[in-house]
Scaffold this motif. Structure first.
Motif, short mmCIF file in Angstrom:
data_model
loop_
_atom_site.label_atom_id
_atom_site.label_comp_id
_atom_site.label_asym_id
_atom_site.label_seq_id
_atom_site.Cartn_x
_atom_site.Cartn_y
_atom_site.Cartn_z
N LYS A 39 35.47 -46.94 -12.21
CA LYS A 39 36.65 -46.31 -11.60
C LYS A 39 37.70 -47.37 -11.28
CE LYS A 39 34.77 -42.05 -9.65
NZ LYS A 39 34.48 -41.30 -8.40
N ASP A 40 37.25 -48.53 -10.82
CA ASP A 40 38.18 -49.63 -10.56
C ASP A 40 38.81 -50.11 -11.86
OD1 ASP A 40 37.80 -49.57 -7.84
OD2 ASP A 40 36.35 -51.21 -7.80
N LEU A 75 39.19 -56.84 -11.59
CA LEU A 75 37.81 -56.68 -11.14
C LEU A 75 37.27 -58.04 -10.72
CD1 LEU A 75 36.65 -54.42 -14.09
CD2 LEU A 75 37.20 -53.65 -11.77
N ARG A 110 39.96 -58.47 -4.16
CA ARG A 110 40.02 -57.09 -4.65
C ARG A 110 41.19 -56.32 -4.04
NH1 ARG A 110 33.58 -56.74 -3.70
NH2 ARG A 110 32.95 -57.78 -5.64
N THR A 111 41.55 -56.68 -2.82
CA THR A 111 42.67 -55.98 -2.19
C THR A 111 44.02 -56.56 -2.59
OG1 THR A 111 42.58 -57.43 -0.23
CG2 THR A 111 41.25 -55.41 -0.18
N ARG A 138 41.46 -47.73 -12.72
CA ARG A 138 42.62 -47.89 -11.83
C ARG A 138 43.51 -49.05 -12.26
NH1 ARG A 138 42.99 -51.44 -7.97
NH2 ARG A 138 40.73 -51.77 -7.89
N ILE A 139 42.91 -50.18 -12.62
CA ILE A 139 43.73 -51.35 -12.95
C ILE A 139 44.28 -51.28 -14.37
CG2 ILE A 139 42.44 -52.80 -11.33
CD1 ILE A 139 41.09 -54.12 -13.75
N ILE A 180 31.63 -46.97 -9.38
CA ILE A 180 32.78 -47.56 -8.69
C ILE A 180 33.42 -48.65 -9.55
CG2 ILE A 180 33.46 -48.99 -6.71
CD1 ILE A 180 31.30 -47.47 -5.10
#
Length: 374
Positions: free
Chosen positions: A22-23, A271, A265-266, A26-27, A19
């Motif tokens: 993957k984050d 990260l 995080r939202t 994404r960023i 995870i």
């Protein structure tokens, strides 16, 4: 620990790392080359996890993470520094060739995530060239940032597996108070250069009772995101030095940390990790090879940077042999003893208990090179 619990924890830890990357992917979508690297990294991490499982089936427990303090030297003398406060061995640091050999063996065993610490790691200029030769490993480098010059920037720009984590204490007053006058201003110029080179970088933030509100404020986080910071590592201060006990977080502050992490995080494309908070969320302290080990500058294999106790040294045994240490296993088998503390590193808080385990394992099976620092 029961085997079923071990298997479940290993699955949770591997999934958490998946995870995390993957984050990171994404960023990084606005930087295709960096995003592609993290895509490759996810595949490498999965391959490393399979390799660790194979070793586990052969009786060798391999953690996914290694913290490697490559030097005790530093160009600063920060107040409350754990590395200066803990009286480590004065024996010679490992050579460049030995460091390279240790990292190679770590990779072959399936260790895929390495934290490079010190001292100040960039005091050893060769470390950057060593990391270049291991693209399958992600290296997080804890640095005060002051040795990041133009030559180093050019190397870091090309080495996407190296993520510098620049230490800050907050804004100018707090950073200069702990790290020295003018440090904050110099770091602002360096961070601007790091951003302009398109380097994926982060910050290491040691949270103390006085600095908690600033370091977790939306304005502070927003300012760092605006200058390109993609990774925020919040570390709860452990009072290893006499006179810093009132830096320990209050219960209320500790309770808020993980709520803030989820909120950040939202809100921001970065990260956010909190230690030990995120450890607790995936099953407690990761030390002693449960999730990571620590290797000191002179080769001692230790449970944690805050627990400078060892029964094996990499100058005398292989990393594979060191991972089978009875001392490390004894800590893992008694995980419940370090589950609850009043804050900071659990092994440091219960260091007398850790020392007692070392004495017991040495008594049962004497080892060469027992190191006990206090």
């Amino acid at each position: 620990m029961h085997k079923d619990n071990d298997d479940n924890f290993r699955k949770v830890l591997n999934e958490s790392l998946k995870i995390f990357f993957k984050d990171a992917l994404r960023i990084s979508v606005k930087r295709p080359s960096q995003a592609y690297f993290f895509y490759q990294t996810i595949r490498w991490q999965q391959k490393a996890a399979r390799r660790r499982l194979q070793w586990e089936e052969n009786g060798v427990h391999v953690p996914p993470i290694m913290i490697f303090s490559v030097t005790q030297r530093c160009n600063l003398h920060c107040k409350g520094c754990y590395a200066q406060a803990i009286n480590r061995s004065s024996s010679e640091e490992m050579s460049e060739a030995k460091i390279r050999k240790v990292i190679q063996e770590a990779r072959d065993l399936g260790i895929s995530f390495m934290v490079i610490a010190g001292g100040e790691p960039f005091v050893r200029k060769e470390i950057v060239d060593i990391m270049k030769d291991f693209p399958e490993i992600i290296f997080l480098v804890f640095t005060n940032g002051l040795l990041i010059d133009d030559e180093l920037l050019m190397k870091l720009r090309k080495q996407k597996n190296v993520v510098p984590l620049i230490s800050l204490e907050g804004y100018a007053d707090a950073t200069n108070e702990r790290r020295g006058q003018g440090v904050y201003e110099r770091l602002q110029r360096i961070i601007t250069k790091v951003k302009n080179k398109g380097i994926f970088f982060g910050t290491s933030l040691t949270i103390t009772r006085p600095t908690f509100d600033i370091l977790t404020s939306r304005d502070f986080i927003h300012d760092l995101v605006n200058v390109g910071c993609k990774f925020f590592l919040f570390i709860e201060y452990t009072p290893v030095k006499e006179g810093t006990e009132d830096w320990l977080l209050t219960d209320g502050q500790r309770d808020r940390i993980m709520q803030l992490m989820h909120s950040f995080r939202t809100k921001w494309p970065a990260l956010f990790i909190a230690v030990p908070g995120d450890e607790e969320e995936i099953g407690g302290c990761l030390s002693a090879g449960r999730g990571f080990i620590h290797v000191s500058a002179d080769g001692d294999v230790e449970p944690c940077p805050f627990a400078p106790y060892s029964d094996v040294n990499l100058k005398h045994v292989s990393l594979r042999e060191a991972l089978q240490s009875e001392f490390l296993k004894a800590i893992r088998d008694n995980q419940g003893e370090i589950h609850e503390t009043e804050g900071g590193c659990a092994l440091w808080v219960k260091r007398k208990w850790v020392q007692s385990l070392l004495h017991k394992t040495v008594t049962r099976a004497p080892k060469q090179n027992v190191v006990l620092c206090e």
